[in-house]
Design an enzyme around this catalytic site. Structure first.
Site, mmCIF file in Angstrom:
data_model
loop_
_atom_site.group_PDB
_atom_site.id
_atom_site.type_symbol
_atom_site.label_atom_id
_atom_site.label_comp_id
_atom_site.label_asym_id
_atom_site.label_seq_id
_atom_site.Cartn_x
_atom_site.Cartn_y
_atom_site.Cartn_z
ATOM 1 N N CYS A 57 0.867 -1.190 0.000
ATOM 2 C CA CYS A 57 0.000 0.000 0.000
ATOM 3 C C CYS A 57 0.897 1.232 0.000
ATOM 4 C CB CYS A 57 -0.980 -0.023 1.175
ATOM 5 S SG CYS A 57 -0.228 0.064 2.807
ATOM 6 N N ASP A 65 -8.684 3.878 2.071
ATOM 7 C CA ASP A 65 -7.901 4.251 3.248
ATOM 8 C C ASP A 65 -8.828 4.121 4.459
ATOM 9 O OD1 ASP A 65 -6.729 5.685 5.372
ATOM 10 O OD2 ASP A 65 -5.599 6.916 3.966
ATOM 11 N N ARG A 107 -3.245 -0.569 5.613
ATOM 12 C CA ARG A 107 -3.862 -1.646 4.841
ATOM 13 C C ARG A 107 -2.960 -2.850 4.620
ATOM 14 N NH1 ARG A 107 -5.198 2.123 -0.091
ATOM 15 N NH2 ARG A 107 -3.222 2.930 0.707
HETATM 16 P P1 4NP Z 1 -1.732 2.813 4.187
HETATM 17 O O1 4NP Z 1 -2.344 4.190 4.744
HETATM 18 O O2 4NP Z 1 -1.226 3.134 2.787
HETATM 19 O O3 4NP Z 1 -2.902 1.912 4.178
HETATM 20 O O4 4NP Z 1 -0.641 2.423 5.121
HETATM 21 C C1 4NP Z 1 -1.609 5.378 4.733
HETATM 22 C C2 4NP Z 1 -0.820 5.703 5.806
HETATM 23 C C3 4NP Z 1 -0.084 6.868 5.791
HETATM 24 C C4 4NP Z 1 -0.130 7.697 4.691
HETATM 25 C C5 4NP Z 1 -0.911 7.370 3.625
HETATM 26 C C6 4NP Z 1 -1.651 6.205 3.640
HETATM 27 N N1 4NP Z 1 0.620 8.902 4.657
HETATM 28 O O5 4NP Z 1 0.554 9.619 3.671
HETATM 29 O O6 4NP Z 1 1.355 9.178 5.613
#
Ligand code: 4NP
Length: 150
Positions: free
Chosen positions: A7, A123, A13
């Site tokens: 991700c 998200d 995720r």
């Molecule tokens: P993930 O969620 O991709 O599901 O881990 C996110 C966590 C942090 C960020 C973006 C998505 N961020 O931009 O910091």
């Protein structure tokens, strides 16, 4: 078989997808290894988000030992299957692919549930909710295991 879940941040995720599939692999006694990575590196070295840890724990999946890391091109050599959570992750990983063999390893995880639809795992923080995302990934991981038994 070596499977990598991907991700953006590798804290919400993909750690869930990683932990869920890992626990099903253990139950099914399959000789698979599972890992996860992020396309951004924004959270390198961090543990998963506390709400991901919490929803996983409520479902008997332990993701507390995971550490966020950046996806690297070496991952194309180290893994057989690279499963992305959304179309943005998919495009970012495809851009890093060096050849057709690399590209053929990259799939959208929800296509195991909704073939050909290229649906994204939202998200959980802003859209999907952690329970909703857990359930989506749980269903996808069941299909991944089922597919292998065919
Ligand atoms: P993930 O969620 O991709 O599901 O881990 C996110 C966590 C942090 C960020 C973006 C998505 N961020 O931009 O910091």
């Amino acid at each position: 078989m070596k499977i990598l879940m991907v991700c953006l941040g590798n804290i919400c995720r993909s750690p869930l997808a990683h932990g869920i599939l890992e626990s099903k692999v253990a139950v099914a006694n399959l000789p698979w290894t599972v890992d996860s990575a992020g396309t951004s590196g924004f959270h390198n070295g961090e543990a998963p988000h506390r709400e991901s840890i919490s929803v996983a724990k409520a479902n008997n999946v332990d993701i507390t030992k995971q550490v966020s890391r950046l996806f690297v091109q070496q991952d194309f050599d180290d893994f057989d299957l690279i499963l992305t959570m959304d179309t943005s992750n998919y495009r970012d990983i495809m851009r890093l692919a060096r050849n057709e063999e690399d590209k053929n390893k990259v799939k959208m995880i929800l296509n195991y549930v909704y073939p050909g639809q290229n649906r994204g795992v939202p998200d959980p923080y802003y859209e999907g909710g952690f329970d909703g995302v857990f359930n989506m990934l749980n269903e996808a991981c069941d299909k991944i295991i089922e597919r292998q038994k065919d």
